[in-house]
Design an enzyme around this catalytic site. Structure first.
Site, short mmCIF file in Angstrom:
data_model
loop_
_atom_site.label_atom_id
_atom_site.label_comp_id
_atom_site.label_asym_id
_atom_site.label_seq_id
_atom_site.Cartn_x
_atom_site.Cartn_y
_atom_site.Cartn_z
N LYS A 141 -2.34 -4.04 2.86
CA LYS A 141 -0.88 -4.06 2.74
C LYS A 141 -0.22 -3.44 3.96
CE LYS A 141 -0.60 -4.52 -2.21
NZ LYS A 141 -1.03 -3.76 -3.40
N LYS A 171 -9.10 -16.29 -5.99
CA LYS A 171 -8.43 -15.60 -7.09
C LYS A 171 -7.01 -16.12 -7.32
CE LYS A 171 -6.04 -11.33 -7.69
NZ LYS A 171 -4.90 -10.97 -6.92
N LYS A 174 -0.06 -13.79 -7.62
CA LYS A 174 1.32 -14.06 -7.23
C LYS A 174 1.41 -14.28 -5.73
CE LYS A 174 2.35 -10.47 -9.66
NZ LYS A 174 2.81 -9.36 -10.45
P1 ADP Z 1 -1.05 -10.14 -8.58
O1 ADP Z 1 -2.36 -10.14 -7.83
O2 ADP Z 1 -0.66 -11.48 -9.07
O3 ADP Z 1 0.05 -9.41 -7.81
P2 ADP Z 1 -1.29 -7.70 -9.98
O4 ADP Z 1 -1.99 -7.15 -8.78
O5 ADP Z 1 0.10 -7.24 -10.28
O6 ADP Z 1 -1.31 -9.28 -9.87
O7 ADP Z 1 -2.23 -7.43 -11.22
C1 ADP Z 1 -1.84 -6.96 -12.50
C2 ADP Z 1 -3.07 -6.91 -13.39
O8 ADP Z 1 -3.62 -8.22 -13.55
C3 ADP Z 1 -4.22 -6.05 -12.82
O9 ADP Z 1 -4.90 -5.42 -13.88
C4 ADP Z 1 -5.11 -7.07 -12.17
O10 ADP Z 1 -6.43 -6.61 -12.06
C5 ADP Z 1 -4.95 -8.28 -13.10
N1 ADP Z 1 -5.16 -9.54 -12.37
C6 ADP Z 1 -4.32 -10.09 -11.45
N2 ADP Z 1 -4.82 -11.27 -11.00
C7 ADP Z 1 -6.00 -11.47 -11.64
C8 ADP Z 1 -6.99 -12.51 -11.63
N3 ADP Z 1 -6.84 -13.59 -10.87
N4 ADP Z 1 -8.06 -12.37 -12.42
C9 ADP Z 1 -8.20 -11.29 -13.21
N5 ADP Z 1 -7.31 -10.29 -13.29
C10 ADP Z 1 -6.22 -10.36 -12.53
#
Ligand code: ADP
Ligand code: TRP
Length: 349
Positions: free
Chosen positions: A111, A214, A217
């Site tokens: 980041k 993966k 967002k």
């Molecule tokens: P993003 O990557 O979309 O910004 P976040 O980092 O806000 O999502 O993740 C919020 C929660 O969802 C965390 O517990 C994260 O580990 C889980 N998570 C996000 N994307 C995935 C994925 N593709 N597979 C499994 N868990 C996920």
């Protein structure tokens, strides 16, 4: 009863990765544990310091939590910024956190690179050098650096033992370390060490359908719980595939393996087996498979989508849930904080 804490940052709608990686565990755990599920709005400032409308973004996640089935009668659902005790604990943890260990975490480096506008590749990719480079007009915020101490404070303020999170979160290792360090610094056995928790025996990683690893967002490949049937179909039909296997029982290339993983997550076992057999016999038609997958994803999302719309329209109820959650969360947090103040040597409130 053991305590559970987890949160999600309000940076957009919940997607299938969030659901199967995190929220699904929340639902299972709320019956058996003392659960605290929150919306990490302070954390969202580490990457979005000037939110357009943070209260709206928080409301979105709150509606989606409730629509997924998190029950405010069973779990404490709250907004992080409603619990100021967390900030004071964050301050104490920061006093014992090293800037070196914080700078070495991979998520910080990733980041920080974005905030400094430097690419991953090439010689200018050195985060540390650029942080100290006065010539770089961009800077990295101290808030981003201390993301893991804030996360540790979120967790240990309720003395949680289990933290349901999706993909491996290296920040959890930091949270454990900061809990241990508090105990050893002050010679107490006060904070338990929290551990990541996954349903089943391994963490679920929901793949992207664009051929990459993966769903996320920021990856721009997410299928959101709120997406309507047409949008889901469009996204799934666009999924990367190939010309199909030429040898029976071939190993699946990543984009194909991702399609199958997604099917394994949302479809019936028979459906998965049917297409898997077709693949192994070299008879697979990806168009058919995607159509079925889109249908199954829609079947899963449709009732949640309806409830999200109902919830979002009921501002009064959302406010009530948030107020009730804040009260319960503050009760638990202030108890811990008062003890922490005494351990360090301050007057309790
Ligand atoms: P993003 O990557 O979309 O910004 P976040 O980092 O806000 O999502 O993740 C919020 C929660 O969802 C965390 O517990 C994260 O580990 C889980 N998570 C996000 N994307 C995935 C994925 N593709 N597979 C499994 N868990 C996920
Ligand atoms: N870091 C988590 C994420 O990226 C959000 C979060 C903040 C969190 N504090 C937490 C998760 C405490 C679990 C426990 O989604």
């Amino acid at each position: 009863m053991e305590t559970v804490v987890s949160g999600i940052r309000p940076t957009g709608n919940l997607h299938l990765g969030n659901y199967f990686g995190a929220v699904k565990s929340f639902l299972r755990m709320q019956d058996e544990y003392n659960c605290f599920f929150f919306i990490a709005d302070w954390h969202s400032l580490t990457t979005h310091p000037h939110p357009d409308n943070i209260r709206n973004s928080v409301k979105t996640i709150l509606s989606e939590y409730l629509a997924c089935g998190i029950d405010p009668e069973k779990a404490t659902i709250y907004i992080q910024s409603d619990v100021p005790e967390v900030v004071e604990l964050y301050l104490y943890l920061n006093m014992n956190a090293g800037i070196g260990e914080l700078m070495r975490t991979a998520s910080f480096k990733d980041k920080a690179r974005q905030q400094l506008h430097i690419s991953r590749e090439g010689c200018e990719g050195d985060v540390e050098k650029e942080i100290f480079n006065e010539g770089n007009k961009h800077s990295v915020s101290a808030g981003l650096l201390t993301y893991p101490t804030l996360m540790a404070a979120d967790i240990i303020i309720h003395k949680a033992l289990k933290v349901p999170v999706g993909k491996d979160q290296e920040n959890m290792e930091m949270a454990r370390r900061f809990a241990r360090r508090f105990n050893s610094t002050y010679g107490v056995d006060f904070f338990p060490e929290p551990a990541s928790f996954h349903l089943g025996d391994k963490s679920v990683k929901v793949p992207g359908l664009d051929g990459s690893g993966k769903m996320g967002k920021s990856e721009g490949n997410a299928i959101y719980l709120i997406d309507d049937e047409k949008t889901i179909k469009k996204k799934v039909m666009k999924a990367v595939s190939d010309a199909g296997p030429t040898e029976p029982n071939s190993v699946k290339p990543e984009p194909i393996a991702n399609l199958f993983t997604m099917m394994e997550i949302v479809s019936e076992k028979e459906t998965y087996d049917f297409f898997n057999e077709k693949y192994n016999n070299c008879e697979i038609r990806y168009g058919d498979m995607k159509k079925q997958l889109a249908e199954d994803i829609n079947k899963f999302c449709a009732p949640i989508r309806e409830r999200i719309l109902d919830m979002a329209a009921n501002t009064e109820y959302l406010d009530k849930v948030a107020r009730m959650g804040a009260e319960k969360a503050r009760e638990s947090a202030s108890k811990t904080l008062n003890e922490v103040r005494q351990i360090i040597g301050f007057r309790p409130y």
